[in-house]
Design an enzyme around this catalytic site. Structure first.
Site, PDB file in Angstrom:
ATOM      1  N   ARG A 184     -90.720   3.947   7.668  1.00 24.46           N
ATOM      2  CA  ARG A 184     -91.562   3.456   6.554  1.00 24.46           C
ATOM      3  C   ARG A 184     -92.799   2.728   7.056  1.00 24.46           C
ATOM      4  O   ARG A 184     -93.812   2.662   6.368  1.00 24.46           O
ATOM      5  CB  ARG A 184     -90.768   2.490   5.661  1.00 24.46           C
ATOM      6  CG  ARG A 184     -89.617   3.137   4.906  1.00 24.46           C
ATOM      7  CD  ARG A 184     -89.109   2.179   3.830  1.00 24.46           C
ATOM      8  NE  ARG A 184     -87.800   2.523   3.319  1.00 24.46           N
ATOM      9  CZ  ARG A 184     -87.580   3.396   2.334  1.00 24.46           C
ATOM     10  NH1 ARG A 184     -88.577   4.041   1.783  1.00 24.46           N
ATOM     11  NH2 ARG A 184     -86.350   3.627   1.914  1.00 24.46           N
ATOM     12  N   PHE A 205     -90.740  18.067   4.451  1.00 21.20           N
ATOM     13  CA  PHE A 205     -90.313  16.670   4.470  1.00 21.20           C
ATOM     14  C   PHE A 205     -91.331  15.812   5.223  1.00 21.20           C
ATOM     15  O   PHE A 205     -91.743  16.156   6.329  1.00 21.20           O
ATOM     16  CB  PHE A 205     -88.932  16.561   5.125  1.00 21.20           C
ATOM     17  CG  PHE A 205     -88.345  15.194   4.994  1.00 21.20           C
ATOM     18  CD1 PHE A 205     -87.759  14.784   3.802  1.00 21.20           C
ATOM     19  CD2 PHE A 205     -88.388  14.301   6.065  1.00 21.20           C
ATOM     20  CE1 PHE A 205     -87.225  13.507   3.678  1.00 21.20           C
ATOM     21  CE2 PHE A 205     -87.856  13.029   5.944  1.00 21.20           C
ATOM     22  CZ  PHE A 205     -87.282  12.633   4.750  1.00 21.20           C
ATOM     23  N   ASP A 262     -89.428   7.161   4.063  1.00 24.45           N
ATOM     24  CA  ASP A 262     -88.464   7.016   5.162  1.00 24.45           C
ATOM     25  C   ASP A 262     -87.736   8.304   5.508  1.00 24.45           C
ATOM     26  O   ASP A 262     -87.680   9.248   4.717  1.00 24.45           O
ATOM     27  CB  ASP A 262     -87.398   5.985   4.774  1.00 24.45           C
ATOM     28  CG  ASP A 262     -86.425   6.529   3.735  1.00 24.45           C
ATOM     29  OD1 ASP A 262     -86.885   7.073   2.710  1.00 24.45           O
ATOM     30  OD2 ASP A 262     -85.205   6.460   3.960  1.00 24.45           O
ATOM     31  N   GLY A 300     -89.884   3.356  -1.711  1.00 24.53           N
ATOM     32  CA  GLY A 300     -90.951   4.091  -1.047  1.00 24.53           C
ATOM     33  C   GLY A 300     -92.371   3.722  -1.435  1.00 24.53           C
ATOM     34  O   GLY A 300     -93.292   3.873  -0.642  1.00 24.53           O
ATOM     35  N   LYS A 345     -95.840  17.403  -4.444  1.00 23.72           N
ATOM     36  CA  LYS A 345     -95.484  18.726  -3.911  1.00 23.72           C
ATOM     37  C   LYS A 345     -95.465  19.731  -5.063  1.00 23.72           C
ATOM     38  O   LYS A 345     -94.429  19.922  -5.712  1.00 23.72           O
ATOM     39  CB  LYS A 345     -94.083  18.672  -3.275  1.00 23.72           C
ATOM     40  CG  LYS A 345     -93.979  17.829  -2.016  1.00 23.72           C
ATOM     41  CD  LYS A 345     -92.545  17.869  -1.480  1.00 23.72           C
ATOM     42  CE  LYS A 345     -92.397  17.113  -0.188  1.00 23.72           C
ATOM     43  NZ  LYS A 345     -90.988  17.005   0.240  1.00 23.72           N
ATOM     44  N   GLU A 347     -95.574   5.948  -7.815  1.00 19.30           N
ATOM     45  CA  GLU A 347     -94.552   6.655  -7.036  1.00 19.30           C
ATOM     46  C   GLU A 347     -95.105   6.987  -5.654  1.00 19.30           C
ATOM     47  O   GLU A 347     -96.290   7.313  -5.527  1.00 19.30           O
ATOM     48  CB  GLU A 347     -94.212   7.968  -7.743  1.00 19.30           C
ATOM     49  CG  GLU A 347     -92.922   7.960  -8.529  1.00 19.30           C
ATOM     50  CD  GLU A 347     -91.702   8.230  -7.684  1.00 19.30           C
ATOM     51  OE1 GLU A 347     -91.553   7.622  -6.595  1.00 19.30           O
ATOM     52  OE2 GLU A 347     -90.878   9.049  -8.119  1.00 19.30           O
ATOM     53  N   ASP A 348     -94.263   6.960  -4.641  1.00 14.28           N
ATOM     54  CA  ASP A 348     -94.703   7.384  -3.313  1.00 14.28           C
ATOM     55  C   ASP A 348     -94.939   8.894  -3.293  1.00 14.28           C
ATOM     56  O   ASP A 348     -95.970   9.376  -2.856  1.00 14.28           O
ATOM     57  CB  ASP A 348     -93.686   6.976  -2.230  1.00 14.28           C
ATOM     58  CG  ASP A 348     -92.257   7.413  -2.541  1.00 14.28           C
ATOM     59  OD1 ASP A 348     -91.984   7.944  -3.638  1.00 14.28           O
ATOM     60  OD2 ASP A 348     -91.384   7.213  -1.670  1.00 14.28           O
ATOM     61  N   ASP A 406     -91.619  15.091  -6.023  1.00 17.59           N
ATOM     62  CA  ASP A 406     -91.071  16.306  -5.424  1.00 17.59           C
ATOM     63  C   ASP A 406     -90.627  17.215  -6.583  1.00 17.59           C
ATOM     64  O   ASP A 406     -91.444  17.886  -7.197  1.00 17.59           O
ATOM     65  CB  ASP A 406     -89.929  15.860  -4.502  1.00 17.59           C
ATOM     66  CG  ASP A 406     -89.329  16.978  -3.671  1.00 17.59           C
ATOM     67  OD1 ASP A 406     -89.852  18.089  -3.703  1.00 17.59           O
ATOM     68  OD2 ASP A 406     -88.322  16.739  -2.988  1.00 17.59           O
TER      69      ASP A 406
END
Ligand code: 5GP
Length: 179
Positions: free
Chosen positions: A168, A155, A162, A48, A134, A102-103, A106
């Site tokens: 993506r 989400f 993705d 990601g 988040k 990091e993308d 969470d």
């Protein structure tokens, strides 16, 4: 509002390409000034983070290296079921300053996993950069040093992230439309 369909779901535009690029420029400037005079190894987490890593890294002006690791997930033989392992470690990180890219953070499980591994490899200074964070879903104590955007616990896809492998390549970030 811009909407896209990916597989069976609909998503609406949430963060524009322009806002993403502007924010990444700010993060790069912050890193350039905070890390001035140091050699930094950036460590991207695949898949990601590849677009975020590319955009951030090309705006880094200090002496820097980049490497990538991938979180491989496979069925384990033990009682825990699915096992996640980080593969592709090539660099000697002992004594180094590492910025993890990091993308999205969470629950924080992935970041915790990476930080544990970096500590095992004796990295001297570990920082985390995440394009998206988040806060409502986050369950760990590790500080996320460089956050692009705090977002709600919904989400999202696009800009490297993705939905079942798709989406993506969307240039902006989209959020799931609940139907
Ligand atoms: P964590 O380990 O922090 O719970 O989750 C991190 C990983 O879960 C991310 O690297 C990403 O692969 C995936 N993830 C978490 N939230 C989302 C989301 O909203 N959209 C997408 N596409 N992936 C997510």
């Amino acid at each position: 509002m811009k909407e896209v369909s990916i597989l069976d779901k609909r998503f609406s535009e949430f963060i524009s390409e322009e806002s993403i690029e502007q924010r990444i420029t700010q993060l790069a400037e912050q890193i350039n000034s905070e890390m001035d005079g140091r050699e930094v190894i950036f460590l991207g987490i695949l898949n990601g983070a590849f677009l975020f890593a590319a955009s951030l890294f090309r705006q880094i002006k200090i002496d820097a290296l980049i490497s990538f690791v991938k979180l491989a997930s496979y069925e384990g033989t033990g009682t825990t079921g699915r096992i996640k392992e980080l593969i592709g470690w090539n660099e000697d990180l002992k004594g180094k300053t590492v910025i993890v890219i990091e993308d999205i953070v969470d629950t924080g499980g992935t970041v915790e996993r990476v930080v544990d591994e970096l500590k095992m490899r004796k990295a001297a200074d570990i920082r985390i950069a995440a394009l998206l964070f988040k806060p409502d879903a986050y369950k760990r104590n590790i500080t996320i040093d460089y956050v692009g955007f705090n977002i709600p616990d919904n989400f999202v896809v696009g800009y490297g992230l993705d939905y079942n492998g798709h989406g993506r390549n969307l240039p902006s970030i989209y959020t799931l439309v609940n139907s």
